[in-house]
Each structure stands twice: as C-alpha cells, then as structure tokens.
Design a protein around this motif. Structure first.
Motif, PDB file in Angstrom:
ATOM      1  N   GLY B  62       0.816  -1.209   0.000  1.00 44.39           N
ATOM      2  CA  GLY B  62       0.000   0.000   0.000  1.00 44.39           C
ATOM      3  C   GLY B  62       0.850   1.260   0.000  1.00 44.39           C
ATOM      4  N   LEU B  63       2.055   1.147   0.611  1.00 43.44           N
ATOM      5  CA  LEU B  63       2.926   2.319   0.651  1.00 43.44           C
ATOM      6  C   LEU B  63       3.680   2.497  -0.660  1.00 43.44           C
ATOM      7  CD1 LEU B  63       4.353   1.992   4.269  1.00 43.44           C
ATOM      8  CD2 LEU B  63       2.710   3.670   3.424  1.00 43.44           C
ATOM      9  N   VAL B  64       3.844   1.385  -1.408  1.00 37.60           N
ATOM     10  CA  VAL B  64       4.626   1.459  -2.643  1.00 37.60           C
ATOM     11  C   VAL B  64       3.715   1.545  -3.861  1.00 37.60           C
ATOM     12  CG1 VAL B  64       6.369   0.331  -4.048  1.00 37.60           C
ATOM     13  CG2 VAL B  64       6.471   0.168  -1.556  1.00 37.60           C
ATOM     14  N   ALA B  65       2.917   0.508  -4.059  1.00 38.83           N
ATOM     15  CA  ALA B  65       2.034   0.479  -5.225  1.00 38.83           C
ATOM     16  C   ALA B  65       0.746  -0.214  -4.814  1.00 38.83           C
ATOM     17  CB  ALA B  65       2.693  -0.275  -6.368  1.00 38.83           C
ATOM     18  N   GLY B  66      -0.137   0.572  -4.268  1.00 38.70           N
ATOM     19  CA  GLY B  66      -1.334  -0.038  -3.698  1.00 38.70           C
ATOM     20  C   GLY B  66      -2.483  -0.139  -4.670  1.00 38.70           C
ATOM     21  N   ASP B  67      -3.537  -0.853  -4.247  1.00 41.32           N
ATOM     22  CA  ASP B  67      -4.759  -0.894  -5.045  1.00 41.32           C
ATOM     23  C   ASP B  67      -5.438   0.463  -4.961  1.00 41.32           C
ATOM     24  OD1 ASP B  67      -4.330  -3.513  -5.485  1.00 41.32           O
ATOM     25  OD2 ASP B  67      -5.665  -4.218  -3.891  1.00 41.32           O
ATOM     26  N   VAL B  68      -5.890   0.937  -6.098  1.00 43.53           N
ATOM     27  CA  VAL B  68      -6.582   2.219  -6.068  1.00 43.53           C
ATOM     28  C   VAL B  68      -8.035   1.979  -5.663  1.00 43.53           C
ATOM     29  CG1 VAL B  68      -7.089   4.310  -7.347  1.00 43.53           C
ATOM     30  CG2 VAL B  68      -5.056   2.972  -7.894  1.00 43.53           C
ATOM     31  N   VAL B  69      -8.330   2.320  -4.427  1.00 46.05           N
ATOM     32  CA  VAL B  69      -9.699   2.167  -3.937  1.00 46.05           C
ATOM     33  C   VAL B  69     -10.161   3.543  -3.492  1.00 46.05           C
ATOM     34  CG1 VAL B  69     -11.194   1.057  -2.251  1.00 46.05           C
ATOM     35  CG2 VAL B  69      -9.195  -0.149  -3.112  1.00 46.05           C
ATOM     36  N   THR B  70     -11.212   4.038  -4.078  1.00 43.39           N
ATOM     37  CA  THR B  70     -11.694   5.341  -3.632  1.00 43.39           C
ATOM     38  C   THR B  70     -12.496   5.152  -2.353  1.00 43.39           C
ATOM     39  OG1 THR B  70     -13.359   4.966  -5.307  1.00 43.39           O
ATOM     40  CG2 THR B  70     -11.781   6.717  -5.728  1.00 43.39           C
ATOM     41  N   LEU B  71     -12.051   5.822  -1.309  1.00 47.17           N
ATOM     42  CA  LEU B  71     -12.741   5.700  -0.031  1.00 47.17           C
ATOM     43  C   LEU B  71     -13.915   6.673  -0.017  1.00 47.17           C
ATOM     44  CD1 LEU B  71      -9.786   5.373   2.471  1.00 47.17           C
ATOM     45  CD2 LEU B  71     -11.359   3.616   1.710  1.00 47.17           C
ATOM     46  N   THR B  72     -15.113   6.106  -0.006  1.00 44.48           N
ATOM     47  CA  THR B  72     -16.298   6.955  -0.015  1.00 44.48           C
ATOM     48  C   THR B  72     -16.615   7.416   1.401  1.00 44.48           C
ATOM     49  OG1 THR B  72     -17.416   4.839  -0.101  1.00 44.48           O
ATOM     50  CG2 THR B  72     -17.488   6.188  -2.079  1.00 44.48           C
ATOM     51  N   ALA B  73     -17.508   8.389   1.497  1.00 44.08           N
ATOM     52  CA  ALA B  73     -17.854   8.949   2.797  1.00 44.08           C
ATOM     53  C   ALA B  73     -18.417   7.866   3.720  1.00 44.08           C
ATOM     54  CB  ALA B  73     -18.892  10.056   2.620  1.00 44.08           C
ATOM     55  N   VAL B  74     -18.047   7.959   4.995  1.00 42.54           N
ATOM     56  CA  VAL B  74     -18.528   6.981   5.960  1.00 42.54           C
ATOM     57  C   VAL B  74     -19.898   7.427   6.475  1.00 42.54           C
ATOM     58  CG1 VAL B  74     -18.064   5.876   8.166  1.00 42.54           C
ATOM     59  CG2 VAL B  74     -16.179   6.432   6.634  1.00 42.54           C
ATOM     60  N   PRO B  75     -20.911   6.566   6.394  1.00 46.24           N
ATOM     61  CA  PRO B  75     -22.242   6.963   6.870  1.00 46.24           C
ATOM     62  C   PRO B  75     -22.343   6.831   8.386  1.00 46.24           C
ATOM     63  CG  PRO B  75     -22.327   4.755   5.941  1.00 46.24           C
ATOM     64  CD  PRO B  75     -20.904   5.217   5.827  1.00 46.24           C
ATOM     65  N   TRP B  76     -21.770   7.821   9.099  1.00 48.91           N
ATOM     66  CA  TRP B  76     -21.703   7.732  10.572  1.00 48.91           C
ATOM     67  C   TRP B  76     -23.078   7.571  11.197  1.00 48.91           C
ATOM     68  CZ3 TRP B  76     -17.253   6.460  12.231  1.00 48.91           C
ATOM     69  CH2 TRP B  76     -16.101   6.921  11.591  1.00 48.91           C
ATOM     70  N   ARG B  77     -24.035   8.316  10.627  1.00 45.18           N
ATOM     71  CA  ARG B  77     -25.386   8.273  11.183  1.00 45.18           C
ATOM     72  C   ARG B  77     -25.968   6.858  11.101  1.00 45.18           C
ATOM     73  NH1 ARG B  77     -30.153  12.218  10.552  1.00 45.18           N
ATOM     74  NH2 ARG B  77     -31.916  10.828  10.848  1.00 45.18           N
ATOM     75  N   ALA B  78     -25.789   6.230   9.927  1.00 47.08           N
ATOM     76  CA  ALA B  78     -26.306   4.884   9.740  1.00 47.08           C
ATOM     77  C   ALA B  78     -25.606   3.897  10.676  1.00 47.08           C
ATOM     78  CB  ALA B  78     -26.122   4.444   8.289  1.00 47.08           C
ATOM     79  N   ILE B  79     -24.282   4.042  10.792  1.00 48.97           N
ATOM     80  CA  ILE B  79     -23.536   3.131  11.662  1.00 48.97           C
ATOM     81  C   ILE B  79     -24.039   3.260  13.094  1.00 48.97           C
ATOM     82  CG2 ILE B  79     -21.263   2.677  12.668  1.00 48.97           C
ATOM     83  CD1 ILE B  79     -20.032   3.339   9.995  1.00 48.97           C
ATOM     84  N   ALA B  80     -24.139   4.510  13.571  1.00 46.71           N
ATOM     85  CA  ALA B  80     -24.573   4.713  14.954  1.00 46.71           C
ATOM     86  C   ALA B  80     -25.975   4.137  15.168  1.00 46.71           C
ATOM     87  CB  ALA B  80     -24.564   6.209  15.281  1.00 46.71           C
ATOM     88  N   ALA B  81     -26.892   4.457  14.257  1.00 53.42           N
ATOM     89  CA  ALA B  81     -28.273   4.006  14.445  1.00 53.42           C
ATOM     90  C   ALA B  81     -28.363   2.494  14.462  1.00 53.42           C
ATOM     91  CB  ALA B  81     -29.156   4.574  13.336  1.00 53.42           C
ATOM     92  N   ILE B  82     -27.661   1.835  13.525  1.00 59.02           N
ATOM     93  CA  ILE B  82     -27.787   0.383  13.429  1.00 59.02           C
ATOM     94  C   ILE B  82     -27.109  -0.314  14.601  1.00 59.02           C
ATOM     95  CG2 ILE B  82     -27.074  -1.604  12.032  1.00 59.02           C
ATOM     96  CD1 ILE B  82     -27.829   0.075   9.579  1.00 59.02           C
ATOM     97  N   VAL B  83     -25.930   0.208  15.014  1.00 61.81           N
ATOM     98  CA  VAL B  83     -25.250  -0.401  16.166  1.00 61.81           C
ATOM     99  C   VAL B  83     -26.137  -0.290  17.400  1.00 61.81           C
ATOM    100  CG1 VAL B  83     -23.307  -0.159  17.753  1.00 61.81           C
ATOM    101  CG2 VAL B  83     -22.910  -0.083  15.290  1.00 61.81           C
ATOM    102  N   VAL B  84     -26.655   0.912  17.649  1.00 65.61           N
ATOM    103  CA  VAL B  84     -27.492   1.101  18.839  1.00 65.61           C
ATOM    104  C   VAL B  84     -28.728   0.191  18.754  1.00 65.61           C
ATOM    105  CG1 VAL B  84     -28.944   2.734  20.100  1.00 65.61           C
ATOM    106  CG2 VAL B  84     -26.700   3.433  19.279  1.00 65.61           C
ATOM    107  N   ALA B  85     -29.357   0.133  17.570  1.00 64.61           N
ATOM    108  CA  ALA B  85     -30.574  -0.653  17.427  1.00 64.61           C
ATOM    109  C   ALA B  85     -30.321  -2.129  17.730  1.00 64.61           C
ATOM    110  CB  ALA B  85     -31.133  -0.492  16.012  1.00 64.61           C
ATOM    111  N   VAL B  86     -29.256  -2.698  17.140  1.00 69.56           N
ATOM    112  CA  VAL B  86     -29.009  -4.131  17.313  1.00 69.56           C
ATOM    113  C   VAL B  86     -28.585  -4.447  18.752  1.00 69.56           C
ATOM    114  CG1 VAL B  86     -27.644  -6.095  16.545  1.00 69.56           C
ATOM    115  CG2 VAL B  86     -28.485  -4.446  14.875  1.00 69.56           C
ATOM    116  N   VAL B  87     -27.725  -3.590  19.314  1.00 70.53           N
ATOM    117  CA  VAL B  87     -27.305  -3.822  20.699  1.00 70.53           C
ATOM    118  C   VAL B  87     -28.510  -3.702  21.630  1.00 70.53           C
ATOM    119  CG1 VAL B  87     -25.894  -2.949  22.598  1.00 70.53           C
ATOM    120  CG2 VAL B  87     -24.910  -3.159  20.306  1.00 70.53           C
ATOM    121  N   PHE B  88     -29.373  -2.732  21.357  1.00 73.25           N
ATOM    122  CA  PHE B  88     -30.594  -2.585  22.159  1.00 73.25           C
ATOM    123  C   PHE B  88     -31.400  -3.868  22.112  1.00 73.25           C
ATOM    124  CE2 PHE B  88     -35.112  -1.716  22.467  1.00 73.25           C
ATOM    125  CZ  PHE B  88     -35.187  -0.965  23.631  1.00 73.25           C
ATOM    126  N   PHE B  89     -31.539  -4.429  20.911  1.00 70.45           N
ATOM    127  CA  PHE B  89     -32.301  -5.670  20.772  1.00 70.45           C
ATOM    128  C   PHE B  89     -31.695  -6.776  21.631  1.00 70.45           C
ATOM    129  CE2 PHE B  89     -33.441  -9.732  19.061  1.00 70.45           C
ATOM    130  CZ  PHE B  89     -34.764  -9.589  18.703  1.00 70.45           C
TER     131      PHE B  89
END
Lengths: 501, 153
Positions: B62-89
């Motif tokens: 990755g430091l020399v010749a890595g795969d070109v992967v475009t990192l898209t925006a992280v959906p923080w809201r979705a992550i938080a909501a789903i983690v809380v929902a499943v843990v609540f369950f």
C-alpha cells in the motif's frame, strides 16, 4: 438402473406435500431477494437458517437450496427490465437483456432467460445425480492427510477466482480461520480466546458471521449514498420469442449449460465466472458479433443458462466432499450440522432419501420458478417499488430476531454488529467478504485434519507429500496460488513500466 | 518512479496485523505442544503468524504500489443508528419482551436514513413489529415472551 431407483426415491421424497410447499417458499423468497437489490441470497439464507431448525432436515435443506438458485433467476429479471443486476452473476445479462428491453423486446429476453435457465437447471440436476455417487466413493477413501490438502485446495481456489487482490483474499481467509478457532479446543477441551465468557465456549456462531458480513455490512454500504431508485419500467408484452429467436436460442443454451455445469464445481463464485465466460464464447462463435451489446438474444440465453447450471452443480462438492464452493454452500454445511448430519461422502449412503430428495427438489424448484416468473412477471416488477427505507429496517430486525433465536443468546446478536462493522471496514478497503466466511467454516476442519494426520504419521510432516492423492491436491493448490498472484504481478510491472516511460 | 500510496491498503493491512498479532499473543498463553501432538495454541499461532505477515505485505504494498480504492464517505449516522438498534435488541429482548423490543429496534433502525420522517418511521416500525410477531411468535412458535419482566407490574 440404479440411477432411476435413486431418482424415484428422490422424487417420492421431494413430492411430499410439505417439501413441495417449502420448496415453493424457498424459490419464492429466492426470486424476491434476487429481484431486490441490496440483499442477496447469502444474507437471506443466514437469517432464515434458524427458523428451519424445527423442520425435518430434508425439508430445511430443500427450502434453503431453493433460495439459492431462485435468486439466480430473480437477478436476471431486474437486470433485463431496469439494468440493475440483483445478483453479481446477472451483470452480464444486463448488457444485452436491457438493450432488448429498450427496443421493446423485454418479453422475449425474459423468456430466453427463463427457458435457458430451466433447460440448464434440468441438465445440471441430472449431471449432479450422475456425478455425485462416484465422487463420493472416491472421497470415502480419503484419510485426514487428503482432507487437509483438499480443504486447503478449496480455500486457495476460491481466491484464484475472486476479484481483487489475491493478497487481501488470502488474509481474509486467515482472518476467517482465526475467528473459527474461538471456543473449546476439540482435542484438549481448552477454551481458546473466550475471555472467560461461557457463551463463547461453543465458538462464534457462523450465522452471526454471515449475517454481519453479508447483511449488516451491505446495508451500511448502501446507506453511503441514498439515491431514490428510479423505477421506470416498461410494460412487458409478447413473452413468446419469434421463430427466428427460437432458432438462435438453441446453440447458446446448449453451450451455456455445458460451460456452467463444468465451472459451477469450482469453489468461489463459479456461477459468476460461468456467465462471463459464456458471454465471451457466444460473442466469439456468433456470426453477428456486432449485435452483442445491442440486444442480441444469444447474449441473454447463454449466460443465463450458464449461471443456472453452475448454481446446481455447485452442490456437487458440498454433497460429495462436504466442501462448500460458495458462501451459501458454507451456510448449507451449517444447516446439515445443525440437523446432526455431517456433510460429505457418507450422506449419500446414510441418508439416501435426503440426498436424492434434495436433488429431485431442485428439478421441481426449476419448474416452479418458470411458473412463478413468466406469468407473474408483473408482480416482481411491482416489488421494485418497495422503498429501501422500509427494506433495510426489515432486514436488520429479521437479522436480530434470527440470530437471537439460534440459542436465545444475546452474544450472538452482538456478534452481528461486530462482524458487520469489521466487514464494512474491510470491504471498503477492497477486501472480499466471501473468503472470510469460507475460512471461518473450513478453518476448524483444516485444524482437525492437520492434527489428526500428524498424530497418525507420528509427527512426520512429509505425510502430505508422500500420499499420492494429497500430493496431487497440494500441487494443484500451489499452481492455483501462482495463477492467482501472477496476473497482479504482471499488471503491476506493466503499470510501473508505463509510468517510467 | 511515482509511488502511489493507498490508504485503503494500509488500513486493511493494519487491521490484519493487529488482529493476527492479538491472536498470536493470545494463543501463546495456551500450550503449544509439538507437531506430533499439537496443543491448543499451535494452530492459532501458525495462522495468526501467516496473517500478520500477509498484513505487513499489504501495508508495504500500500505504501509502494497499492490498489486504487476510492474511499467513499462513511455513513456515521447509519452506523450509529444500526449499532445502537441491534445492541438494544440483544440487551432488552429478554427484559422487555418481543413486541416492545422489536418496535424500538425497528424505530431506531429507520433513523439510519437521513430522510427518516417521524410519522413514516412510526408506521414502518409498527408494521414491521406486527409482521415479525405474526411470523415468529404466532407462526413459528418462538419461545420469547411478548412482554417481558420489565413490563409486568
């Protein structure tokens, strides 16, 4: 005719009312998840696995298998109608299928896909019935050394066919194997990596891993950019292909069936490979290659036959060797084990009704799929109007209830969050989730056979090379590894060279 | 020669090194045994070692010749909501019972979408709870109480 007797036994099992009913439910659900983007057969099978625990083993397996090949069917519908492949193998179908739909020939395209899939499914089911018994006989002679080499080969071939970096796929396999070691050690009973938490002694449940990797992680990816699905769907008229169409269908369907049956046996997405290969072959042998991409019916019939044939023959390694060729097959291994049956060469002799019933049910399932898909095409199109905002809460709720009902254990539910987040990060970084699930399921087998082989050989590690079958398998594994790594090296070099110029 | 760094490769490799290393360290506390009679620690140390090495290779690549992967925006809201929902369950299903837990879980999950509107979310949650109750408790006879001990006075 032993084959006919076996098939008679199979059909008498598969035609029991409850089996036909659940086969129908399976292919119905399969078609639905194939049509709906954002949820695939792996997550569906994982979520529904717990509710099949109360079923007869054969009924449970018939339904789960139905979900798998039903999804192959459903994926092609959306690919043709709205250029949105619901399943990865349908991506090729979208090329010419959607073009046909735009020219007002959606009906013949759907019919070509259905006829091709049905023919391929029928032939592949017969191939499965013919090929499985002799393979199982060979597999019965396998000792632990052979099994170790075979599992290793299966894992390595699965990365050779996967897209993306081979290095990452290898690491994902190792990650799966490591999580598979959690729980009590099989030989000494020592609890490993359990943090003194009693509910981890039995290991991490593979349903949690699969639901996390394929359900939760996928939803998070879909929520990255929420766009309204534009469902502009044309009315489907004139399903029946013209005489000219029918003439052009025969060759591609036959070739697609052959290719798919052969490639489906390979581990790791054989059906995707099959449909891509079939498209390339059809384009090459066609007298009108310029029509491809502009609505050639051959480009629909060939790949659709190939991926459906492959979906059936991917059951061969599962039923004869106990080796899953696909993440869904890995879940089927779990389904067998839950019902107290070890998948592998013994199934055919110990549980003939189950073995042949499952095979016969696939043919019944294919008939049901044709009936479900052609006349009811309008219903599936309507399903595309379900907004994702309803769909994803439903998937999450089902996932939570499904994993909880496994053992009524809250840790199984927390595990889907853990694997969902881990999977999401890794997928985002360009890793494929399938090798990790295969590693997780096959890891314990790998360890067990490695240790047993070394105990039998009194610690002599050369046993893997001195036993001929094992040695051949290992040589093939090394060759597959080289093939998997080589193209990347070559491509890198080319890129480096062009940059220097 | 231009070097292309790939953050995605470095992150992925780092995760592999971290988890692989943790498993090796953890496994070293178990008996290793000999190749003839492997102890519980032998296999995890072996695989963990292989994975750490692969992770390092991915980082270096990755430091020399890595795969070109475009990192898209992280959906923080979705992550938080789903983690809380499943843990609540997981946390409350035994305490609150099936119906209230399913309802709250579904409601929390709908918050993952930035387009969630209150009435719509309530309707979806109510519909899903009704459906789930019919399928799992009525249809499949799942042995979970509809209303748990926290709600019984």
């Amino acid at each position: 005719m032993e084959l006919l007797d076996n098939l008679a036994l199979g059909f008498s099992t598969a035609f029991l009312v409850q089996n036909v009913l659940w086969c129908f439910v399976g292919v119905l659900l399969g078609t639905a998840v194939g049509v709906l983007p954002g949820i695939g057969p792996t997550a569906t099978v994982a979520m529904l696995l717990p509710i099949t625990f109360n079923f007869e083993p054969v009924t449970a397996l018939i339904m789960l298998a139905g979900i798998y090949y039903g999804a192959q069917y459903g994926g092609s519908t959306t690919a043709i109608l709205i250029n949105l492949p619901g399943e990865s193998s349908a991506a090729v179908t979208a090329l010419d299928g959607h073009e046909m739909a735009r020219q007002g020939r959606a009906g013949p395209a759907l019919a070509a896909a259905a006829i091709g899939s049905f023919f391929a499914g029928t032939v592949a089911t017969v191939i499965l019935a013919v090929a499985a018994p002799p393979l199982a006989d060979v597999a019965l002679k396998f000792g632990p050394a052979e099994y170790f080499s075979l599992v290793l080969l299966g894992l390595i071939v699965s990365i050779a066919l996967a897209r993306g970096s081979a290095l990452k796929a290898l690491a994902m396999i190792a990650l799966g194997i490591l999580f598979g070691t959690v729980g009590q050690d099989i030989y000494t009973g020592t609890p490993r990596f359990t943090f003194d938490e009693r509910s981890l002694y039995g290991g991490i449940d593979f349903v949690s891993v699969a639901v996390g990797l394929f359900g939760v992680a996928e939803i998070l990816r879909n929520l990255e950019n929420e766009s309204t699905r534009s469902a502009v769907i044309s009315k489907v008229r004139n399903l029946w292909p013209t005489r000219e169409d029918r003439r052009r269908l025969v060759g591609p369907i036959l070739r697609g069936t052959g290719l798919g049956s052969a490639l489906g046996v390979l581990p790791g997405g054989g059906h995707v490979l099959a449909s891509f290969t079939s498209y390339a072959v059809e384009k090459r042998v066609s007298k009108r290659p310029q029509e491809f991409g502009r609505g050639a019916i051959e480009g629909v019939a060939g790949p659709e036959s190939a991926n459906n044939a492959a979906a059936q023959t991917s059951f061969i390694p599962l039923l004869t060797l106990g080796l899953p060729a696909h993440p869904v097959m890995a879940l089927m291994v779990g389904a067998f084990i839950v019902h107290g049956i070890t998948p592998g060469p013994n199934v055919i002799n110990d549980e003939p009704a189950l073995f042949w019933g499952l095979i016969a049910s696939m043919w019944i399932g294919n008939v049901l799929l044709v009936l479900l898909n052609l006349p009811l095409i309008g219903m599936w199109v309507q399903m595309l109007r379900i907004p994702y905002a309803v769909l994803f809460p439903m998937i999450i709720l089902l996932a939570a209830i499904g994993t909880y009902s496994l053992n009524f254990n809250s840790w199984d539910v927390y595990a889907i969050v853990f694997f969902g987040l881990l999977g999401y990060i890794l997928i985002k970084c360009g890793c494929e989730p399938a090798p990790m699930l295969l590693g997780f399921v096959l890891g314990p087998l790998l360890e067990e056979h490695l240790r047993r082989a070394l105990i039998i050989s009194r610690g002599d590690a050369t046993v893997f090379l001195t036993r001929p079958i094992s040695a051949v398998l290992l040589v093939v594994a090394v060759a597959a590894l080289v093939v998997a790594v080589l193209p990347t090296i070559r491509k890198r070099r080319e890129e480096v060279f062009t940059e220097e110029e | 020669m231009e070097r292309r760094k790939s953050l995605a490769d470095v992150i992925a490799g780092g995760i592999f090194v971290l988890i692989g290393g943790a498993f090796v360290v953890g496994a070293l506390s178990y008996s290793l045994g000999t190749p003839l009679r492997m102890g519980p620690g032998y296999f995890p140390v072996l695989v963990g070692g292989v994975m750490t090495a692969l992770g390092l290779a991915i980082v270096v690549k990755g430091l020399v010749a890595g795969d070109v992967v475009t990192l898209t925006a992280v959906p923080w809201r979705a992550i938080a909501a789903i983690v809380v929902a499943v843990v609540f369950f997981g946390f409350t299903v035994r305490r609150l019972g099936f119906v209230p837990t399913s309802f709250v879980t579904a409601l929390l999950t709908t918050l993952a979408s930035s387009r969630a509107r209150p009435w719509w979310a309530l309707a979806v949650a109510a519909g899903l709870t009704l459906g789930a109750t019919l399928i799992f408790v009525v249809g499949l006879q799942l042995r979970i109480p509809l209303f748990g001990p926290w709600l019984q006075f």
